[in-house]
Design a protein around this motif. Structure first.
Motif, PDB file in Angstrom:
ATOM      1  N   GLU A  75     -22.156 -41.877  75.249  1.00 47.41           N
ATOM      2  CA  GLU A  75     -23.326 -42.382  75.466  1.00 47.41           C
ATOM      3  C   GLU A  75     -24.104 -42.741  74.130  1.00 47.41           C
ATOM      4  O   GLU A  75     -24.842 -43.825  74.188  1.00 47.41           O
ATOM      5  CB  GLU A  75     -24.405 -41.945  76.529  1.00 47.41           C
ATOM      6  CG  GLU A  75     -23.638 -41.843  77.857  1.00 47.41           C
ATOM      7  CD  GLU A  75     -24.453 -40.981  78.847  1.00 47.41           C
ATOM      8  OE1 GLU A  75     -24.135 -40.872  79.927  1.00 47.41           O
ATOM      9  OE2 GLU A  75     -25.518 -40.406  78.326  1.00 47.41           O
ATOM     10  N   ASN A  76     -23.863 -41.984  73.287  1.00 46.66           N
ATOM     11  CA  ASN A  76     -24.625 -42.390  71.895  1.00 46.66           C
ATOM     12  C   ASN A  76     -23.630 -43.015  70.852  1.00 46.66           C
ATOM     13  O   ASN A  76     -24.291 -43.398  69.919  1.00 46.66           O
ATOM     14  CB  ASN A  76     -24.946 -40.923  71.185  1.00 46.66           C
ATOM     15  CG  ASN A  76     -25.943 -40.232  72.071  1.00 46.66           C
ATOM     16  OD1 ASN A  76     -26.745 -40.868  72.810  1.00 46.66           O
ATOM     17  ND2 ASN A  76     -26.094 -38.993  71.865  1.00 46.66           N
ATOM     18  N   ASP A  77     -22.630 -43.365  71.322  1.00 44.35           N
ATOM     19  CA  ASP A  77     -21.557 -43.840  70.215  1.00 44.35           C
ATOM     20  C   ASP A  77     -21.949 -45.489  69.879  1.00 44.35           C
ATOM     21  O   ASP A  77     -22.508 -46.276  70.816  1.00 44.35           O
ATOM     22  CB  ASP A  77     -20.172 -44.098  70.759  1.00 44.35           C
ATOM     23  CG  ASP A  77     -19.537 -42.759  70.885  1.00 44.35           C
ATOM     24  OD1 ASP A  77     -20.386 -41.721  70.324  1.00 44.35           O
ATOM     25  OD2 ASP A  77     -18.382 -42.656  71.332  1.00 44.35           O
ATOM     26  N   ILE A  78     -22.282 -45.828  68.853  1.00 45.16           N
ATOM     27  CA  ILE A  78     -22.273 -47.239  68.341  1.00 45.16           C
ATOM     28  C   ILE A  78     -21.298 -47.717  67.533  1.00 45.16           C
ATOM     29  O   ILE A  78     -20.810 -47.379  66.293  1.00 45.16           O
ATOM     30  CB  ILE A  78     -23.695 -47.375  67.502  1.00 45.16           C
ATOM     31  CG1 ILE A  78     -25.161 -46.875  68.096  1.00 45.16           C
ATOM     32  CG2 ILE A  78     -23.983 -48.707  66.747  1.00 45.16           C
ATOM     33  CD1 ILE A  78     -25.411 -47.773  69.423  1.00 45.16           C
ATOM     34  N   ASP A  79     -20.431 -48.802  67.940  1.00 46.84           N
ATOM     35  CA  ASP A  79     -19.385 -49.246  67.322  1.00 46.84           C
ATOM     36  C   ASP A  79     -19.848 -50.317  66.411  1.00 46.84           C
ATOM     37  O   ASP A  79     -18.919 -50.893  65.692  1.00 46.84           O
ATOM     38  CB  ASP A  79     -18.168 -49.560  68.304  1.00 46.84           C
ATOM     39  CG  ASP A  79     -17.591 -48.374  68.916  1.00 46.84           C
ATOM     40  OD1 ASP A  79     -17.703 -47.335  68.297  1.00 46.84           O
ATOM     41  OD2 ASP A  79     -17.611 -48.278  70.252  1.00 46.84           O
ATOM     42  N   ASN A 141     -22.839 -52.775  70.507  1.00 44.32           N
ATOM     43  CA  ASN A 141     -21.697 -52.584  71.451  1.00 44.32           C
ATOM     44  C   ASN A 141     -21.211 -53.635  72.012  1.00 44.32           C
ATOM     45  O   ASN A 141     -20.657 -53.401  73.366  1.00 44.32           O
ATOM     46  CB  ASN A 141     -21.724 -51.038  72.193  1.00 44.32           C
ATOM     47  CG  ASN A 141     -22.245 -49.992  71.261  1.00 44.32           C
ATOM     48  OD1 ASN A 141     -21.380 -50.053  70.348  1.00 44.32           O
ATOM     49  ND2 ASN A 141     -22.504 -48.990  71.794  1.00 44.32           N
ATOM     50  N   MET A 142     -21.370 -54.877  71.640  1.00 49.61           N
ATOM     51  CA  MET A 142     -20.914 -55.959  72.395  1.00 49.61           C
ATOM     52  C   MET A 142     -19.947 -56.795  71.733  1.00 49.61           C
ATOM     53  O   MET A 142     -19.591 -58.045  71.949  1.00 49.61           O
ATOM     54  CB  MET A 142     -22.150 -56.968  72.795  1.00 49.61           C
ATOM     55  CG  MET A 142     -23.219 -56.177  73.735  1.00 49.61           C
ATOM     56  SD  MET A 142     -24.308 -57.500  74.162  1.00 49.61           S
ATOM     57  CE  MET A 142     -25.836 -56.291  74.756  1.00 49.61           C
ATOM     58  N   TRP A 166     -20.552 -51.164  80.042  1.00 48.36           N
ATOM     59  CA  TRP A 166     -19.917 -50.169  79.464  1.00 48.36           C
ATOM     60  C   TRP A 166     -18.295 -50.511  79.842  1.00 48.36           C
ATOM     61  O   TRP A 166     -18.181 -51.204  80.507  1.00 48.36           O
ATOM     62  CB  TRP A 166     -20.330 -48.820  80.061  1.00 48.36           C
ATOM     63  CG  TRP A 166     -20.089 -48.813  81.610  1.00 48.36           C
ATOM     64  CD1 TRP A 166     -19.009 -48.295  82.197  1.00 48.36           C
ATOM     65  CD2 TRP A 166     -20.883 -49.302  82.676  1.00 48.36           C
ATOM     66  NE1 TRP A 166     -18.978 -48.421  83.560  1.00 48.36           N
ATOM     67  CE2 TRP A 166     -20.135 -49.023  83.926  1.00 48.36           C
ATOM     68  CE3 TRP A 166     -22.108 -49.753  82.804  1.00 48.36           C
ATOM     69  CZ2 TRP A 166     -20.716 -49.412  85.126  1.00 48.36           C
ATOM     70  CZ3 TRP A 166     -22.563 -50.446  84.062  1.00 48.36           C
ATOM     71  CH2 TRP A 166     -21.917 -49.908  85.257  1.00 48.36           C
ATOM     72  N   THR A 167     -17.504 -49.380  79.423  1.00 49.47           N
ATOM     73  CA  THR A 167     -16.267 -49.576  79.145  1.00 49.47           C
ATOM     74  C   THR A 167     -15.496 -48.331  80.355  1.00 49.47           C
ATOM     75  O   THR A 167     -16.131 -47.215  80.042  1.00 49.47           O
ATOM     76  CB  THR A 167     -15.384 -49.622  78.059  1.00 49.47           C
ATOM     77  OG1 THR A 167     -15.551 -50.715  77.203  1.00 49.47           O
ATOM     78  CG2 THR A 167     -13.965 -49.532  78.422  1.00 49.47           C
ATOM     79  N   CYS A 175     -16.590 -42.805  80.100  1.00 48.49           N
ATOM     80  CA  CYS A 175     -16.825 -44.249  79.772  1.00 48.49           C
ATOM     81  C   CYS A 175     -17.570 -44.418  78.365  1.00 48.49           C
ATOM     82  O   CYS A 175     -17.872 -43.463  77.995  1.00 48.49           O
ATOM     83  CB  CYS A 175     -18.104 -44.437  80.852  1.00 48.49           C
ATOM     84  SG  CYS A 175     -17.502 -44.796  82.599  1.00 48.49           S
ATOM     85  N   THR A 176     -17.265 -45.579  77.758  1.00 42.88           N
ATOM     86  CA  THR A 176     -17.506 -45.772  76.255  1.00 42.88           C
ATOM     87  C   THR A 176     -18.201 -47.174  76.340  1.00 42.88           C
ATOM     88  O   THR A 176     -18.291 -47.802  77.243  1.00 42.88           O
ATOM     89  CB  THR A 176     -16.253 -45.898  75.693  1.00 42.88           C
ATOM     90  OG1 THR A 176     -15.273 -46.626  76.082  1.00 42.88           O
ATOM     91  CG2 THR A 176     -15.529 -44.405  75.689  1.00 42.88           C
TER      92      THR A 176
END
Length: 460
Positions: A75-79, A141-142, A166-167, A175-176
């Motif tokens: 939930e905290n991941d920023i890509d 994350n979009m 979310w994915t 979920c990511t």
């Protein structure tokens, strides 16, 4: 909802001496370094960190005092991050939003993380005119949506639908890619700013972003976990809650229904009871008793004329039957505690998109079905249910967003609702008998604010 402790994004602008081409993510201004309008080349980078958690609340209306909880798993991941800059009086609530253009859409394709939870991007170059000042919107994350928003109107950004918040993964814990967007308006201006625009002392803009999705958790309370059967067993208490009747309820499934699946607005909006007087990135308000006094307008409201199956996962019409999906998909699960006996333990049931109503109608509200088997004291047979014994029981619960007085008052705004960036933790308080001897499932919902991201150092 607005946080008690503000989260910040630092947007810094520093002039560059050499002329260079603007990035494709920025508008094509030429390669002369400085335009007549005052645009100059600048380096841009972004740094993100996670805000700290706060406390819990019952379904209390308004923005203040909600508390906060850190994200778990991915939930905290920023890509990736995209920054949108535009100029408009009144910012995101500009009345002439059809005429306001997104002048700069700057994409950060990757970020690196540190042990303290901070995410930082590599710098990018772009032309800006800091003297004119900008408003900013941030999305995360979009993917590379710079071409989607570059040159578009502010109104189209406000009305943009995030279809995928979310994915999905085979297990909900996997979920990511949780989509995030601005939680408040922000400005970039040389006046009243501590910075001077130099590389050593850049201009600073502060704002926050929040997840577009919401989360539903289950807290089993005093239920005794049976690992082999994947069930929770509850002692049935007398009406006064003082004695054990010997009856038992074995919870087998917790099944969500009316999970919004058609999309969410990019930016949160609040409104009056008729869906008018919209305020983008506005605050939820409350009265002295803590009850909501305005509404969150979700995209689900725009779809009320469509068939429920096109709006929701597992639509439920309240007919008394079960939703049409496999029972085993939402079998009861063990909590996050090591042995399932921790009363504070919980497990994540599902993620969902915003879903609100203006009339507190149960027909479209998101809810939960608790299903299990009820055994009388004689059927339970000293800890082991008799073969073929027991009666199937089903309890339906509609998730509340604002009901601090526990009145189920449908005249109050936002009695039922799912709002972005909130965690709806539904605790099973137990099962007890009523005056008529009918067992009743007792639940409490605590609404926790997901931790928002602090944006430190978008440097231009």
């Amino acid at each position: 909802m607005k946080l008690i402790d503000k989260s910040y994004m630092l947007l810094r602008c520093a002039s560059a001496l050499a002329a260079a081409l603007a990035l494709a993510a920025c508008s094509a201004d030429g390669d002369d370094g400085v335009r007549a309008g005052g645009d100059a080349m600048a380096y841009v980078s972004v740094s993100l960190s996670v805000a700290q958690p706060g406390g819990t609340r019952s379904p209390l209306g308004g923005d203040d005092g909600d508390g906060r909880e850190p994200g778990v798993n991915h939930e905290n991941d920023i890509d990736n991050v995209t920054l949108l800059l535009y100029r408009a009086e009144n910012g995101v609530n500009a009345e002439n939003a059809d005429d306001v253009i997104i002048e700069k859409a700057i994409y950060f394709p990757s970020l690196t993380s540190t042990t303290d939870g901070t995410y930082t991007s590599a710098p990018r170059e772009c032309k800006i005119d800091i003297s004119a000042g900008y408003h900013a919107i941030v999305v995360a994350n979009m993917g590379d949506v710079s071409s989607v928003f570059q040159g578009e109107t502010l109104s189209s950004v406000r009305d943009h639908i995030v279809e995928k918040a979310w994915t999905e993964a085979a297990d909900v814990s996997g979920c990511t890619g949780f989509a995030m967007a601005s939680a408040e308006d922000a400005t970039l201006s040389p006046t009243g700013n501590d910075g001077d625009g130099s590389e050593a002392n850049p201009y600073v803009i502060r704002t926050s972003i929040e997840r577009v999705a919401a989360r539903i958790d289950i807290e089993p309370g005093d239920g005794k976990w049976n690992d082999g059967a994947s069930t929770y067993t509850y002692n049935i208490l007398s009406e006064d809650g003082q004695s054990d009747t010997g009856d038992r309820f074995v919870l087998t499934h917790v099944m969500p229904f009316n999970l919004m699946n058609a999309g969410s607005y990019l930016l949160k909006r609040v409104c009056d009871g008729q869906g008018g007087n919209i305020s983008y990135l506005g605050e939820e308000t409350k009265d002295d008793a803590g009850c909501s006094t305005n509404y969150v307008l979700a995209y689900s409201q725009a779809l009320q004329g469509s068939q429920p199956a096109s709006r929701y996962l597992y639509p439920y019409a309240g007919s008394g039957g079960y939703p049409d999906y496999a029972d085993g998909q939402f079998a009861a699960r063990q909590t996050t505690s090591t042995d399932g006996t921790d009363k504070g333990g919980y497990y994540i049931l599902a993620y969902t998109q915003e879903n609100t109503t203006l009339d507190n109608s149960k027909a479209n509200a998101t809810g939960l079905i608790f299903r299990g088997t009820y055994y009388t004291a004689s059927q339970w047979n000293n800890g082991t249910p008799g073969e073929g014994a027991g009666e199937t029981k089903v309890y339906t619960y509609y998730i509340r967003h604002s009901d601090p007085l526990d009145k189920y008052d449908t005249a109050k705004p936002m009695l039922y609702g799912i709002v972005r960036n909130n965690i709806y933790r539904v605790k099973i308080d137990g099962v007890s008998k009523t005056d008529g001897g009918e067992p009743q499932l007792k639940l409490t919902v605590n609404v926790r604010k997901w931790a928002l991201y602090t944006h430190g150092g978008i440097t231009m």
